[in-house]
Scaffold this motif. Sequence first.
Motif, PDB file in Angstrom:
ATOM      1  N   LEU A  69       4.838   3.001  -8.043  1.00 19.63           N
ATOM      2  CA  LEU A  69       6.230   2.772  -8.447  1.00 19.63           C
ATOM      3  C   LEU A  69       7.132   3.938  -8.075  1.00 19.63           C
ATOM      4  O   LEU A  69       8.324   3.741  -7.826  1.00 19.63           O
ATOM      5  N   GLU A  70       6.582   5.141  -8.009  1.00 19.78           N
ATOM      6  CA  GLU A  70       7.378   6.293  -7.564  1.00 19.78           C
ATOM      7  C   GLU A  70       7.843   6.136  -6.120  1.00 19.78           C
ATOM      8  O   GLU A  70       8.837   6.755  -5.723  1.00 19.78           O
ATOM      9  N   THR A 115       3.592  10.879   2.087  1.00 16.84           N
ATOM     10  CA  THR A 115       3.328   9.514   1.646  1.00 16.84           C
ATOM     11  C   THR A 115       4.627   8.732   1.517  1.00 16.84           C
ATOM     12  O   THR A 115       5.680   9.277   1.209  1.00 16.84           O
ATOM     13  N   SER A 116       4.512   7.412   1.769  1.00 15.27           N
ATOM     14  CA  SER A 116       5.661   6.517   1.643  1.00 15.27           C
ATOM     15  C   SER A 116       5.163   5.111   1.360  1.00 15.27           C
ATOM     16  O   SER A 116       3.969   4.819   1.475  1.00 15.27           O
ATOM     17  N   LEU A 117       6.081   4.223   0.984  1.00 19.94           N
ATOM     18  CA  LEU A 117       5.753   2.837   0.721  1.00 19.94           C
ATOM     19  C   LEU A 117       5.280   2.153   2.009  1.00 19.94           C
ATOM     20  O   LEU A 117       5.846   2.374   3.070  1.00 19.94           O
ATOM     21  N   GLY A 118       4.240   1.321   1.917  1.00 18.88           N
ATOM     22  CA  GLY A 118       3.705   0.676   3.105  1.00 18.88           C
ATOM     23  C   GLY A 118       3.432  -0.805   2.896  1.00 18.88           C
ATOM     24  O   GLY A 118       3.427  -1.306   1.774  1.00 18.88           O
ATOM     25  N   GLY A 119       3.188  -1.510   3.999  1.00 12.16           N
ATOM     26  CA  GLY A 119       2.934  -2.941   3.980  1.00 12.16           C
ATOM     27  C   GLY A 119       4.127  -3.712   4.511  1.00 12.16           C
ATOM     28  O   GLY A 119       5.281  -3.308   4.316  1.00 12.16           O
ATOM     29  N   PHE A 127      -3.658   5.073   6.358  1.00 14.30           N
ATOM     30  CA  PHE A 127      -3.203   6.218   7.156  1.00 14.30           C
ATOM     31  C   PHE A 127      -2.426   5.741   8.380  1.00 14.30           C
ATOM     32  O   PHE A 127      -2.815   4.782   9.047  1.00 14.30           O
ATOM     33  N   ILE A 128      -1.319   6.429   8.640  1.00 16.84           N
ATOM     34  CA  ILE A 128      -0.459   6.124   9.784  1.00 16.84           C
ATOM     35  C   ILE A 128      -0.366   7.369  10.659  1.00 16.84           C
ATOM     36  O   ILE A 128       0.097   8.427  10.206  1.00 16.84           O
ATOM     37  N   CYS A 177       0.849  -1.184   0.000  1.00 19.76           N
ATOM     38  CA  CYS A 177       0.000   0.000   0.000  1.00 19.76           C
ATOM     39  C   CYS A 177       0.887   1.237   0.000  1.00 19.76           C
ATOM     40  O   CYS A 177       2.109   1.152   0.087  1.00 19.76           O
ATOM     41  N   ILE A 178       0.260   2.370  -0.106  1.00 18.32           N
ATOM     42  CA  ILE A 178       0.917   3.649   0.155  1.00 18.32           C
ATOM     43  C   ILE A 178       0.451   4.121   1.525  1.00 18.32           C
ATOM     44  O   ILE A 178      -0.749   4.151   1.811  1.00 18.32           O
ATOM     45  N   ASP A 179       1.391   4.466   2.382  1.00 12.20           N
ATOM     46  CA  ASP A 179       1.082   5.014   3.696  1.00 12.20           C
ATOM     47  C   ASP A 179       0.976   6.527   3.614  1.00 12.20           C
ATOM     48  O   ASP A 179       1.893   7.194   3.105  1.00 12.20           O
ATOM     49  N   ALA A 180      -0.127   7.071   4.110  1.00 10.86           N
ATOM     50  CA  ALA A 180      -0.251   8.513   4.318  1.00 10.86           C
ATOM     51  C   ALA A 180       0.080   8.775   5.785  1.00 10.86           C
ATOM     52  O   ALA A 180      -0.687   8.404   6.676  1.00 10.86           O
TER      53      ALA A 180
END
Length: 422
Positions: free
Chosen positions: A134-135, A102-106, A166-167, A43-46
């Motif tokens: 992918l960014e 935002t950052s890479l998540g999971g 969301f984090i 996922c993408i983490d916000a």
Amino acid sequence: MTRFGRNSMVAPNVWASRYDACIAALPEAAAAAPLTFCGLGACIDARVSMHDMQALLDASDPHAAAFAALLLGRAEAGVGGEVAVDWPEGPGWLATHVPMVTSLGGTGPHAAWVLSTLGAPALLCLGDRSSFMLEHVPPGILLAEGGRIGLAAEVAPRGVRRPAIFIFEYTAGRAVGPLIPRRSSRIIVRFHNLGLEDDPDFDALTPSLAPQAGAGLLSGYSAVPADDLDRELARTMALGRRWRAAGLQTIHLELAGYDSLDLVERVLASSRGVATSVGMSHSELIAIDGRDGDPAAAMRRLGERTGFDRVCVHADHWAAAVTKRDPDVEMQALMTGCLLASARAEAGKPVLPSALGPSARFHDLPMPEHARHGEWQAVACASPYLERPLTTLGLGDTFTAGCLLALGQERAAEEKRDRATA
């Protein structure tokens, strides 16, 4: 990697010396590491700092006010974890009113990020190939594409961006509205259940790579809608069986925060005979076992009823496992995981550590460092704990990556012996 002794009482300076040895051994271990499969959710983490969300705390919208109360209640109790929130307008409201990055998540992506930062090969299961995703994928992570492995930077974007997870992060001693948290942590909030990644290239390629791989990671089931869970378990455990039939020795199931204990039990039952190892936080172990007592006994109970030959737990001040394998390898795994998590907490991102953080402190263990209980070996280590980390995001996933790196060294040692006798 360095093998450590079996003292039951260890002074802080001894732990520091042991971690120094672990730091010295890490570059060589990463360079020799076999491939790790990192699945299965992404996922993408916000990311939102709870110290910078006054607009949410002051909100008159009843949904926003109720959500703020939920966050404050968990922070006051020192609880991070993961929670599903029924507020469909929440992501849009937050994007308008609260600063975020935002950052890479999971778990799989974080583990792959850590391993690739060290220079160890990590193949990520990633169905979301949108340009936005992918960014955010670090350049050293590997993806399967068209029957081969390549760098994520070489993959052409496709598909549509999915919603973020969301984090909400908070730090001990810093005010969150009227509250001064006593413990640093993060709260993972799911406004949508994204499910697991659907990556046919990963599914097709990994069984042929399994004989040379060091470990495989199964994770992300907490983000699967309850009605879809059995179907997704059947699909992904079939892949895990193919890994195991091909000779993959370590298949690790990482748990997380589920909406009910029934969902956890469904995941555990489906992974029986597939996963060889299971990991979780201390609070997750207590929820599963139902007793807040001896962690080693709780881990043995879980291992005995589920069939895993390794059960691992990480906490703020320590990590522990019960195993039917080599306890010295297990100690390497626990310390490598704790080291990498501490280094990330200090740096705010995955790093190859060169020294322990100056503010790292060691606490007493809640159990002996080594103990034998029948066929089980119990192993525990103190972690280099930071009271005020730069981040708490991804620390459990980073710990898992370190464990898998060390556990995969058995396969690396086999390959070295094979080359020497060829």
